[in-house]
Design a protein around this motif. Structure first.
Motif, PDB file in Angstrom:
ATOM      1  N   ASN A  21      -6.692  -6.397   3.111  1.00  0.00           N
ATOM      2  CA  ASN A  21      -5.671  -7.020   3.660  1.00  0.00           C
ATOM      3  C   ASN A  21      -4.394  -6.393   3.371  1.00  0.00           C
ATOM      4  O   ASN A  21      -3.324  -6.268   4.165  1.00  0.00           O
ATOM      5  N   LYS A  22      -4.189  -5.815   2.299  1.00  0.00           N
ATOM      6  CA  LYS A  22      -3.218  -5.005   1.876  1.00  0.00           C
ATOM      7  C   LYS A  22      -2.995  -3.725   2.611  1.00  0.00           C
ATOM      8  O   LYS A  22      -1.898  -3.620   3.398  1.00  0.00           O
ATOM      9  N   ARG A  25      -1.863  -5.250   6.371  1.00  0.00           N
ATOM     10  CA  ARG A  25      -0.385  -5.433   6.038  1.00  0.00           C
ATOM     11  C   ARG A  25       0.547  -4.265   6.136  1.00  0.00           C
ATOM     12  O   ARG A  25       1.580  -4.104   6.930  1.00  0.00           O
ATOM     13  N   SER A  26       0.156  -3.202   5.510  1.00  0.00           N
ATOM     14  CA  SER A  26       0.885  -1.957   5.410  1.00  0.00           C
ATOM     15  C   SER A  26       1.176  -1.323   6.836  1.00  0.00           C
ATOM     16  O   SER A  26       1.987  -0.690   7.050  1.00  0.00           O
ATOM     17  N   LYS A  29       3.490  -3.075   9.004  1.00  0.00           N
ATOM     18  CA  LYS A  29       4.800  -2.768   8.700  1.00  0.00           C
ATOM     19  C   LYS A  29       5.157  -1.461   9.216  1.00  0.00           C
ATOM     20  O   LYS A  29       6.279  -1.188   9.895  1.00  0.00           O
ATOM     21  N   ALA A  61      -4.562  -7.897  13.593  1.00  0.00           N
ATOM     22  CA  ALA A  61      -4.384  -8.572  12.170  1.00  0.00           C
ATOM     23  C   ALA A  61      -4.432 -10.061  12.104  1.00  0.00           C
ATOM     24  O   ALA A  61      -4.912 -10.650  11.142  1.00  0.00           O
ATOM     25  N   VAL A  66      -5.484 -12.112   8.519  1.00  0.00           N
ATOM     26  CA  VAL A  66      -4.644 -11.668   7.752  1.00  0.00           C
ATOM     27  C   VAL A  66      -2.977 -12.299   7.746  1.00  0.00           C
ATOM     28  O   VAL A  66      -2.657 -12.355   6.816  1.00  0.00           O
ATOM     29  N   TYR A  67      -2.785 -12.615   8.989  1.00  0.00           N
ATOM     30  CA  TYR A  67      -1.542 -13.258   9.250  1.00  0.00           C
ATOM     31  C   TYR A  67      -1.934 -14.602   9.941  1.00  0.00           C
ATOM     32  O   TYR A  67      -3.018 -14.493  10.850  1.00  0.00           O
TER      33      TYR A  67
END
Length: 87
Positions: A21-22, A25-26, A29, A61, A66-67
């Motif tokens: 997930n990290k 997310r990265s 971004k 995502a 994740v979102y």
């Protein structure tokens, strides 16, 4: 640390999911920053390409969990609004 085998496994699985997930997310971004940079530069073609790719990454995502749905919609809406300023 857990002593029960199933609890140990859950810890490992949770760590694996958190890392995935990290990373996702990265990536989201980074893609948003690319769209914003293209908007700043004022390059219409670059904005369209970056927007298309960023939207795809954000939607993916969302489908992976994740979102949440509204968070995805908000992110896509914000970058689309920023991209429309160039046109």
């Amino acid at each position: 640390m857990a002593n029960i085998k199933s609890a140990k496994k859950r810890i490992l699985v949770a760590e694996k999911k958190a890392a995935r997930n990290k990373a996702i997310r990265s990536e989201v971004k980074t893609e948003i920053k690319k769209v914003e940079a293209a908007v700043e530069a004022g390059d219409k073609a670059a904005v369209e390409a970056a927007l298309k790719h960023a939207t795809s990454v954000i939607e993916k995502a969302g489908t992976k969990g994740v979102y949440k749905k509204n968070n995805v919609a908000r992110k896509v809406s914000r970058i689309a609004k920023a991209a429309n300023k160039v046109q």
